[in-house]
Design an enzyme around this catalytic site. Structure first.
Site: not given
Ligand code: HAX
Length: 435
Positions: A241, A318, A373, A327, A271
C-alpha cells in the site's frame, strides 16, 4: 502558515538541500545489488526508495522516526486519563521527526475536525453502489470521488511552481485524512446498520470520534481504536500500500488518486485483507469443530487441513519480519490488560503457540510468526464489531496517516517519477546462459 506546516517546511527544505548534495557527491556509489531470486520473487528487500517516516528491522520490527511501539505508547500524548496514544501524535512525529507536545496534538485534533466536511456528492457516490459492495470498494470509490476537490490538481492546472508541490500536497493530505472517519463510518452504518448514521462530535479527537460514529462508545473501545489507528499507520515504504501511494504520487497524481490506489493494494488478501481472512478462518474453524473452545490438537488439525488444501494460514508470515510482529504483541498486551476470558481471543493465543511450530516444520516459510493481522479481528469481535469484511477499512483509515506523511515528504524532497527497468524472460535466459 499553520504550526505543523511551518515545521514540516523547515525540516523538509533542509533535508532537500542535503539530499541534493549527497546525489552530487556520491551519486554513483552502489547501494544494493539484485539477484535473480529477488527479481522473480517480488523484489524482496531491494533497497530502492527513500522513506523516512518509519523503518522496519526484520528482527526488531517497526520504528517510527526511531521510536518503537512500546516507546510510542509511553511518549505520545493521550486524551485526559486516556490509556492509549493518539494517532494525531504519530502523524506529527512522522511529518516532523519530533515528538509533539500535548498542545500540538490538541491543535491537530481540532484542525482535522475543522477540515472534516464531506461533500454530498461523495456520500451520493457511495449510495449509488449496492449495499453489499465490499466496504473496501466503497471506501476506494469514495476517496476517488473526493478527487474533484483536490487542491494539488487545481493548483497544478493553474500552473503551480514545482517548489510549491509540497504545500498543495499538505493541504490535500490534511483534508483527506480529516474526512476519512466520516466516510468510513458512513460505509459501516450504511452496510450494516440500516443507514442509521451518527453525527460527528467536533470536540473529540480523530480516533475517538471515529469510534463513536461507528456506534461504539465504551472507553475501552475508544482506547482500542486509538491504539489500532496508531499501530497500523506505517510499515516503511516497501509494503504494497505504501509503495503504491509512492509510485502513483510520483506521477504527480494528487493525494486522492494516490490513496485510492493504495487502498486497492491494501484490499488484497496477502496484505491488509488478511485481517478479515484471519477472523473468517477462525469462525470457520469454530463452526467446523463445533465449539468455540477447541483443544490444541483440534486447532493443529485445522491448521494442517488448511495447508493441505493449498491455502496459507492467514495472519502468519511476513515479507520482511523474522520475529513476532510488535504490532501483534501490542494488541496482545491490550487484550491481557482489558479483556478477560474471551474464547476467540483465547483461540488467537492458542494459534500463536501452535502455528509457528507447524509452519516452521514446512521448512520453506521464512517467518512463521504472527503479523499485525493475526490479532486485530479478535479484539474487534470482543467489543461487538463483528462484521469482518469491514476490517480492512479500519486499517486503511490508519494507513492514510503514514502514506500521506510519506507523500508530503516525496513532494517536499522533489523525489522523481518512479520508473524501474523491466526485462523479458528471453533476456533473462540469455543472461543466465552467458553468465
Ligand atoms: N501459510 C502458509 N504458507 C506460507 C505462509 C503462511 N502464512 N507464509 C508463507 N508461506 C509460504 C509461501 O506461500 C511460500 O510458499 P511457496 O514457495 O510454495 O510459494 C513460502 O512459504 C515462502 O514464502 P515466504 O518467503 O516465507 O513469504 P513471502 O515473503 O513470499 O510472503 C506473505 C509473505 C505475508 C505474503 C506470506 O507470509 C503469506 O501469504 N502470509 C499469509 C497472509 C498474510 O497474513 N498476509 C498479511 C501480511 C502482513 C500485511 O501485509 N498486513 O497487512
Amino acid at each position: 502558515m499553520d504550526p505543523l506546516k511551518e515545521k514540516f517546511y523547515q525540516k523538509s527544505a533542509a533535508l532537500k538541500a542535503e539530499l541534493k548534495s549527497i546525489v552530487k557527491e556520491h551519486g554513483d556509489k552502489i547501494v544494493d545489488q539484485v539477484t535473480i531470486e529477488q527479481l522473480i520473487g517480488g523484489m524482496r528487500s531491494v533497497k530502492s526508495m527513500i522513506w523516512d517516516t518509519s523503518s522496519l528491522d526484520p528482527e526488531e520490527g517497526i520504528r517510527f522516526r526511531g521510536y518503537n511501539i512500546p516507546q510510542l505508547r509511553e511518549l505520545l500524548p493521550r486524551v485526559p486519563n486516556g490509556k492509549e496514544p493518539l494517532p494525531e501524535g504519530l502523524f506529527w512525529l512522522m511529518m516532523t521527526g519530533d515528538l509533539p507536545t500535548t498542545d500540538e496534538v490538541r491543535w491537530l485534533s481540532a484542525e482535522w475536525s475543522r477540515r472534516s466536511g464531506v461533500a454530498d456528492f461523495v456520500f451520493d457516490a457511495i449510495k449509488a453502489l449496492p449495499k453489499d459492495t465490499h466496504p473496501m470498494t466503497q471506501f476506494s470509490i469514495a476517496i476517488l470521488a473526493m478527487q474533484s476537490d483536490s487542491i494539488f490538481a487545481q493548483r497544478y492546472e493553474e500552473g503551480m511552481s514545482k517548489n510549491d508541490y509540497w504545500d498543495a500536497m499538505y493541504e490535500d493530505s490534511m483534508n483527506m485524512i480529516a474526512s476519512l472517519p466520516r466516510i468510513a463510518a458512513f460505509i459501516y452504518r450504511r452496510s450494516f446498520h440500516n443507514d442509521q448514521h451518527i453525527a460527528p462530535d467536533p470536540n473529540m479527537d480523530w480516533g475517538g470520534n471515529f469510534a463513536k460514529m461507528l456506534g461504539f462508545d465504551s472507553p475501552d473501545f475508544l482506547a482500542l481504536m486509538r491504539l489500532y489507528l496508531t499501530i497500523h499507520t506505517d510499515h516503511e515504504g516497501g509494503n504494497a500500500s505504501a509503495h503504491t501511494m509512492h509510485l502513483v504520487g510520483s506521477t504527480l497524481s494528487d493525494a486522492y488518486y494516490s490513496f485510492s490506489a493504495a487502498m486497492n493494494a491494501l484490499a488484497g488478501p496477502l496484505h491488509g485483507l488478511a485481517n478479515q481472512e484471519v477472523i473468517k478462518w477462525i469462525f470457520e474453524m469454530v463452526e467446523e469443530i463445533g465449539t468455540n473452545s477447541p483443544t490444541k490438537d483440534q486447532i493443529r488439525k485445522y491448521i494442517n487441513d488448511t495447508l493441505a488444501e493449498g491455502k496459507v494460514v492467514p495472519g502468519y508470515g511476513h515479507a520482511v519480519l523474522r520475529q513476532p510482529d510488535p504490532r501483534f504483541i501490542a494488541q496482545m498486551r491490550f487484550a491481557k490488560d482489558n479483556i478477560k476470558d474471551d474464547p476467540i481471543v483465547q483461540i488467537v493465543w492458542d494459534l500463536y503457540e501452535i502455528v509457528p511450530e507447524v509452519l516452521g516444520a514446512l521448512g520453506k516459510v521464512k517467518n512463521p510468526w504472527p503479523n499485525v493481522d493475526a490479532h486485530s479481528g479478535a479484539l474487534l469481535v470482543h467489543y461487538g464489531l463483528t462484521e469482518y469484511n469491514y476490517y480492512t477499512v479500519l486499517f486503511g483509515v490508519s494507513r492514510a496517516l503514514g502514506v500521506c506523511a510519506g507523500l508530503c515528504w516525496d513532494r517536499a524532497l522533489g523525489l522523481a517519477l518512479e520508473r524501474p527497468k523491466s526485462i523479458t524472460t528471453d533476456w533473462l535466459k540469455k543472461f543466465v546462459a552467458i553468465n
